[in-house]
Design an enzyme around this catalytic site. Structure first.
Site, PDB file in Angstrom:
ATOM      1  N   LYS A   2       0.840  -1.206   0.000  1.00  0.00           N
ATOM      2  CA  LYS A   2       0.000   0.000   0.000  1.00  0.00           C
ATOM      3  C   LYS A   2       0.873   1.253   0.000  1.00  0.00           C
ATOM      4  O   LYS A   2       0.610   2.211  -0.734  1.00  0.00           O
ATOM      5  CB  LYS A   2      -0.945  -0.017   1.219  1.00  0.00           C
ATOM      6  CG  LYS A   2      -2.028  -1.102   1.099  1.00  0.00           C
ATOM      7  CD  LYS A   2      -2.833  -1.320   2.375  1.00  0.00           C
ATOM      8  CE  LYS A   2      -3.771  -2.519   2.201  1.00  0.00           C
ATOM      9  NZ  LYS A   2      -4.592  -2.837   3.362  1.00  0.00           N
ATOM     10  N   GLN A  30      -4.570  -1.876   9.646  1.00  0.00           N
ATOM     11  CA  GLN A  30      -4.522  -3.188   9.004  1.00  0.00           C
ATOM     12  C   GLN A  30      -5.088  -4.267   9.926  1.00  0.00           C
ATOM     13  O   GLN A  30      -4.746  -4.331  11.107  1.00  0.00           O
ATOM     14  CB  GLN A  30      -3.070  -3.506   8.603  1.00  0.00           C
ATOM     15  CG  GLN A  30      -2.899  -4.772   7.785  1.00  0.00           C
ATOM     16  CD  GLN A  30      -3.515  -4.705   6.392  1.00  0.00           C
ATOM     17  OE1 GLN A  30      -3.697  -3.630   5.819  1.00  0.00           O
ATOM     18  NE2 GLN A  30      -3.850  -5.847   5.830  1.00  0.00           N
ATOM     19  N   ASP A  85     -11.020   2.526   4.090  1.00  0.00           N
ATOM     20  CA  ASP A  85     -11.312   1.095   3.996  1.00  0.00           C
ATOM     21  C   ASP A  85     -12.806   0.835   3.822  1.00  0.00           C
ATOM     22  O   ASP A  85     -13.208  -0.263   3.445  1.00  0.00           O
ATOM     23  CB  ASP A  85     -10.888   0.393   5.307  1.00  0.00           C
ATOM     24  CG  ASP A  85      -9.580  -0.370   5.169  1.00  0.00           C
ATOM     25  OD1 ASP A  85      -9.259  -0.798   4.049  1.00  0.00           O
ATOM     26  OD2 ASP A  85      -8.895  -0.531   6.196  1.00  0.00           O
TER      27      ASP A  85
HETATM   28  N1  GUN Z   1      -6.934  -7.149   6.057  1.00  0.00           N
HETATM   29  C1  GUN Z   1      -7.320  -7.853   4.962  1.00  0.00           C
HETATM   30  N2  GUN Z   1      -7.889  -7.026   4.055  1.00  0.00           N
HETATM   31  C2  GUN Z   1      -7.870  -5.791   4.590  1.00  0.00           C
HETATM   32  C3  GUN Z   1      -8.322  -4.517   4.128  1.00  0.00           C
HETATM   33  O1  GUN Z   1      -8.876  -4.361   3.040  1.00  0.00           O
HETATM   34  N3  GUN Z   1      -8.111  -3.474   4.982  1.00  0.00           N
HETATM   35  C4  GUN Z   1      -7.526  -3.630   6.207  1.00  0.00           C
HETATM   36  N4  GUN Z   1      -7.394  -2.558   6.971  1.00  0.00           N
HETATM   37  N5  GUN Z   1      -7.113  -4.791   6.658  1.00  0.00           N
HETATM   38  C5  GUN Z   1      -7.279  -5.871   5.851  1.00  0.00           C
END
Ligand code: GUN
Length: 292
Positions: free
Chosen positions: A52, A96, A119
């Site tokens: 990211k 995350q 998100d």
């Molecule tokens: N863990 C797995 N997929 C995601 C996501 O799209 N966002 C976040 N914050 N954690 C994740």
């Protein structure tokens, strides 16, 4: 059979985002700024968060990575969230998941300011998504919608079967595929661990979206000829022949299912890269219109 190339599609969309960033900077608007919070040292989560941050650099965003120790308390993490909520330079941020067991993911998600929740996990944003109002769509479902649009895959009137009812993928996906929008208008079946005759349900799918996290669960006998198959699974499976000691496996037994499909996503290189691109799109949306 046509492969749905998420890597190439996401790079194309990312170059459009990069152009847009240049434009908004030239017009005197602020550079989008995404922050990511990583708690602990889970290998897969580290890889995702690094991906990211790298993508932010590629498109010209500012990024901030906050790494916290595994032993961070819920209260400390809530304080970090509160600071990010108040930081006017940060347009959007993510925490995350998964979090260590002693921290409530719900409490943390609920504490994120909805206008910065890129998100799309906050109840306010989920509610807007359900009602079809403008909001941040969560990254994986949004990425899948964009892939279907990019490959001009007809969805209207089709039977869409989704395997897995998680809050992050299966449940929002079922709503997006049933909406009255360009990608949507499907008759949706959301299947889960209590579904009877899963094989028969899957065989009815014109579009099969699999998100349950069980490597190679979907076999050739569960897929109709000509189906579109979207594989969201990505599990690390021990493999001594690989330098890193594991292979990445999807939820679909690709080699035997692919010949039956009209379209299929590979793992890796299918849905995964699109989730990052969706996060960038949401961050751009969060930043848009803000003067320096
Ligand atoms: N863990 C797995 N997929 C995601 C996501 O799209 N966002 C976040 N914050 N954690 C994740």
């Amino acid at each position: 059979m046509q492969l749905i190339d998420g890597k190439t599609t996401s790079l194309k969309i990312q170059s459009q985002i990069a152009e847009k960033v240049q434009q908004i900077q030239e017009q005197g608007y602020k550079t989008p700024h995404l922050a990511a919070v990583l708690v602990g040292s889970d290998g897969a989560s580290q890889t995702y968060v690094n991906g990211k941050v790298k993508a932010c650099e590629r498109v010209g965003f500012k990024s901030t990575l906050i790494k916290l120790d595994e032993t961070t308390s819920e209260e400390e993490l809530l304080q970090t969230v509160s600071k990010l909520n108040q930081d006017v330079d940060i347009d959007g941020f993510i925490v995350q998941l998964p979090l260590p067991k002693h921290i409530s993911e719900d409490k943390i998600t609920d504490a994120i300011e909805p206008t910065k929740d890129v998100d799309g996990f906050h109840p306010t944003n989920v509610g807007k998504m359900v009602l079809g109002k403008p909001t941040f769509l969560s990254a994986t479902p949004f990425g899948i919608v964009q892939l279907l649009a990019h490959y001009n895959i007809e969805t209207s009137g089709k039977n869409c079967v989704i395997v897995g009812r998680s809050n992050i993928v299966g449940t929002p996906m079922s709503l997006l595929m049933s909406r009255n929008t360009q990608v949507g208008n499907c008759t949706v079946t959301l299947t889960h661990s209590r579904t009877k005759n899963l094989k028969e349900e899957c065989l009815r799918a014109d579009i099969l979206i699999v998100a349950l996290g069980k490597p190679e669960f979907i076999t050739e006998d569960m897929v109709k000829d000509g189906a579109v198959v979207i594989d969201v699974g990505i599990t690390r499976v021990p493999d001594e022949t690989k330098k890193r000691g594991y292979a990445l496996k999807g939820d679909v037994k690709f080699d035997e299912v692919a010949p039956k499909c009209s379209f299929i996503t590979p793992v890796p290189g299918g849905v995964g890269p699109m989730t990052i691109t969706s996060l960038l799109k949401n961050t751009l949306q969060a930043a848009e219109g803000k003067k320096v």
